[in-house]
Each structure stands twice: as C-alpha cells, then as structure tokens.
Design an enzyme around this catalytic site. Sequence first.
Site, mmCIF file in Angstrom:
data_model
loop_
_atom_site.group_PDB
_atom_site.id
_atom_site.type_symbol
_atom_site.label_atom_id
_atom_site.label_comp_id
_atom_site.label_asym_id
_atom_site.label_seq_id
_atom_site.Cartn_x
_atom_site.Cartn_y
_atom_site.Cartn_z
ATOM 1 C CG ASP A 217 -1.695 1.251 1.442
ATOM 2 O OD1 ASP A 217 -1.468 2.210 0.686
ATOM 3 O OD2 ASP A 217 -2.525 1.288 2.367
ATOM 4 C CD GLN A 220 -0.620 9.041 3.387
ATOM 5 O OE1 GLN A 220 0.052 10.002 3.032
ATOM 6 N NE2 GLN A 220 -1.924 9.121 3.576
ATOM 7 C CE LYS A 243 -4.291 8.969 0.572
ATOM 8 N NZ LYS A 243 -5.119 9.805 1.460
ATOM 9 C CB CYS A 381 -9.159 5.246 7.572
ATOM 10 S SG CYS A 381 -10.420 6.385 6.981
HETATM 11 N N1 C6P Z 1 -5.638 8.011 3.763
HETATM 12 C C1 C6P Z 1 -5.730 9.920 5.255
HETATM 13 O O1 C6P Z 1 -6.179 10.992 5.627
HETATM 14 P P1 C6P Z 1 -7.834 6.415 -1.037
HETATM 15 O O2 C6P Z 1 -8.856 7.023 -0.097
HETATM 16 O O3 C6P Z 1 -8.365 5.204 -1.726
HETATM 17 O O4 C6P Z 1 -7.201 7.402 -1.941
HETATM 18 O O5 C6P Z 1 -6.634 5.931 -0.103
HETATM 19 C C2 C6P Z 1 -6.869 5.043 0.954
HETATM 20 C C3 C6P Z 1 -5.632 4.907 1.776
HETATM 21 C C4 C6P Z 1 -4.951 3.696 1.792
HETATM 22 N N2 C6P Z 1 -3.799 3.546 2.460
HETATM 23 C C5 C6P Z 1 -3.245 4.553 3.140
HETATM 24 C C6 C6P Z 1 -1.945 4.345 3.831
HETATM 25 C C7 C6P Z 1 -3.890 5.800 3.182
HETATM 26 O O6 C6P Z 1 -3.330 6.804 3.855
HETATM 27 C C8 C6P Z 1 -5.126 5.975 2.508
HETATM 28 C C9 C6P Z 1 -5.880 7.270 2.603
HETATM 29 C C10 C6P Z 1 -6.265 9.294 3.976
HETATM 30 O O7 C6P Z 1 -4.857 9.336 5.874
HETATM 31 C C11 C6P Z 1 -7.765 9.258 3.969
HETATM 32 S S1 C6P Z 1 -8.394 8.186 5.221
#
Ligand code: C6P
Length: 425
Positions: A217, A220, A243, A381
Amino acid sequence: MTGFAESAKRGRETTHTPALDVGRIRRDFPILDQRIHGKPLVYLDNAATSQKPQSVIDALTHYYAFDNSNVHRGVHSLSMRATQAYEDSRKKTQRFISAADPSEIIFVRGTTEGINLVAQSYGRPRLRAGDEVLISAMEHHSNIVPWQILCEEIGASLRVTPMNENGEILIDEYEMLLTPKTRIVSIVHVSNSLGTINPIEQMIEMAHARQVPVVVDGAQAAPHIEVDVQKLDCDFFVFSSHKMYGPTGIGVVYGKRDLLDAMPPYQGGGDMIASVTFEKTTYNTLPHKFEAGTPNVAGVVGLGAAIDYVQSVGLPAIAAHEHDLVNYATEKLLTIDGVRLIGTAKRKAGIVSFVLEGVHPHDVGTILDNEGVAIRTGHHCTQPVMDFFKVPATSRASFAMYNTRDDIDALIAAMTKVKEVFGNG
Ligand code: C6P
C-alpha cells in the site's frame, strides 16, 4: 526523550534546510493564497489529500476544453488525441515507479479500489480455507477490510504483524508469522497515522524467500519517497493520485506482468474484452483487461501532469525538505506541555501525529481551523492503531513540498491558543 525525538534532534544538528525553492513552489498552488477566518491558510492535511499545482489544473482544463473524448474507441481526431494523452500518462506512471512495462500500470479510482482489485482478482482464486493473509498492526482500513471480506468468505485467516510503542513493525514477529499457510503479505509502505516508513525491502525479501507474494500500500509513500518497484521486487504496488498533487478519483495498481496476465478480470464491461458472444467472452490484453468501462480520462491526464510536476522538483529534494519539516515539528511540539507524540519511529515521512492531554483532538482541530491551520483529527481510518495507543483519535499534521517551517510555527502558535481556551496554557 523518545527514539524519534532523539533522532530528530540529531537530524536537525546535521542536516541543512534543503535547497528547495519553496517560495516559487507555493506560487504554483493557487489555493494556498487565501485566508481562513481572516488568517493566512496553513495547509497541513496533505496525507488526506494534497493541493494541486496550476499545471495540473491547466491540464484538466485543457483536456476538457480541447481533447475531451472517449478513449480506445474512436478513429476521429479527438478520440485519438484523448487516447494518446491517456496512454502517455500510463508511460509517465511506469517511469515514475520504474515499472518494466506500461502494461503493468492499471488505472483505478484510488488505493482503496486498487487493493480491492488485488484481493478479488489475485487473492480470491488462490486462497483456500485455512490459508493466511498477513498484514500489519498499522494498516489503513483499506488494507484490512478487503482482506477480511475475502478471508471470511473463504474461511482463511487474517494475521497481523505487531508493532512496538514507537510504531515500528516487529520484524522478528513478522518472520515468525510467515508460515507455510501464508499466501499473501499486504503491507503499508508509509503509515498514514504514524508516519512510519516500514522496511518493506527487507519484508519483501523475507516473504519471497518463502515464495509469498507481497502487495504494498503505497498511498503515503508515492508523494514522499522515490519508488522503484523493480528494485523493491514487490508483486503489487498501489497508490492514489490525489495524495501526490494529482486529481481525485484516480489511482494506480502496479502488478508484475506474469501475475496480472494470470489473473481474471476484476470487472466486466466495455474495453476489457477481445470478443463477446452470448456463449463466451474473451478478454483484452493488459492493461485493458482491468479497465472496464469509460475510464477517468481527465484524471489520468491530470495524474500525468502531477508526475511531471513532482519530477520537475525532484523527489530526493522533496523528501529531504519534508524530513526537515518532520524533525522541526517534532522538536517544537515536544516543547508544549502535555503533548504526546503518537508514532516515534526512527524512519518517518511527512507525518506527525499527537495528542494533547485533556483536550479531544476534534477540539484541537476546530480551534486550529479558527487560526487558519488545517490539520486532520480523528482515527485516520486506522482504528486498530488508535486502540493500540489507547487513544480515541489523534491530531495529525502532514506535510507537502510547499510547507515551510513558518507553517509549523503557525501550528505551534495555534496550539498555544488551544491551551489558553482549555485553561492549561
Ligand atoms: N488516507 C488519510 O487521511 P484512497 O482514499 O483510496 O485514496 O486511499 C486510501 C488509503 C490507503 N492507504 C493509506 C496508507 C492511506 O493513507 C489511505 C488514505 C487518507 O490518511 C484518507 S483516510
């Protein structure tokens, strides 16, 4: 002093503020030039989503003003231009993460959809009752729930590699959890609630030594760290455009070609087929097999522009700059009485999470907003991370290339206001 606080101090003593022309960079982001509640906006919520440079906004506008059409379908000029722009972005994405071939780049809605794709198309056909999927204690819900759904349906188990009080994965425990039952490892590269950079190179090597494939994943990681998927040798790498200065609604699944080739499609529909009869459908070649329906063409074009922008600044310089900001913020926050850092790993990127004794993070966030400072508060989350640290939520400041030490000074000044309001200043 915590491990990270010590290394932050050491880092500050030995590193210079890197040569990034932040003043020039800031001028490329029109949204930053505004006031919130009468105060200059200080945007420190980049881990949730980063702001977009003018070049990305222009690419989207240009696409809709001049090139808008469906891709891979028309012989007319607009369709060919849109297809060209879409496929050019795929090549840029391939080069951005050093994938071997553009066909290994699948466009999806974001990291969440990407992990669901891998769980359903790669995991489902391979998992049997009694098998195990191994994740870690610091996963985002997007890297827990898709595997949980799959494991529950199949009768497989989700195993969790623990972490220590600094928010670092316990690598010996990880090794022990890699058993003959492990079918897939899925691991976060950089934790969104702790900022920890995980030793994924080592973790991939250890998993591969046992023939276990690894999903990373990278949500970040992609905005902050140079990623070379061939060097990492990960089997899948998933990230989101929004991001890393690109538009929302677009993300990437990188997969090794032989794995993608062997996987069934994730969704059925237009563009993912070679031929359709009522008796049988044959599927398109990679990457189209995984891109059913009209894709987010503008999003892909915008992602290409974001990659151009990031590369024009250079990820090593961005990483060094953000490292300095993390160190500086850590040091300053620790001067505030009652602040406890959540996430003190030795290797961190872009993120500082904290709690202030006696004040709920949502109150911190609201008062900071009044001062023009945007941070995220909540569980991010990652509810299991909150449970581990026995906090309901944290306040999180997360950095991008356009942030400055002045932004952090504004955060610290606003924290003083929080303490005044709550009578512990
Ligand atoms: N974290 C945060 O504020 P999406 O929403 O599909 O673009 O990404 C999901 C996701 C998956 N893995 C990691 C490590 C993430 O940080 C995120 C998204 C945002 O931290 C929204 S909760």
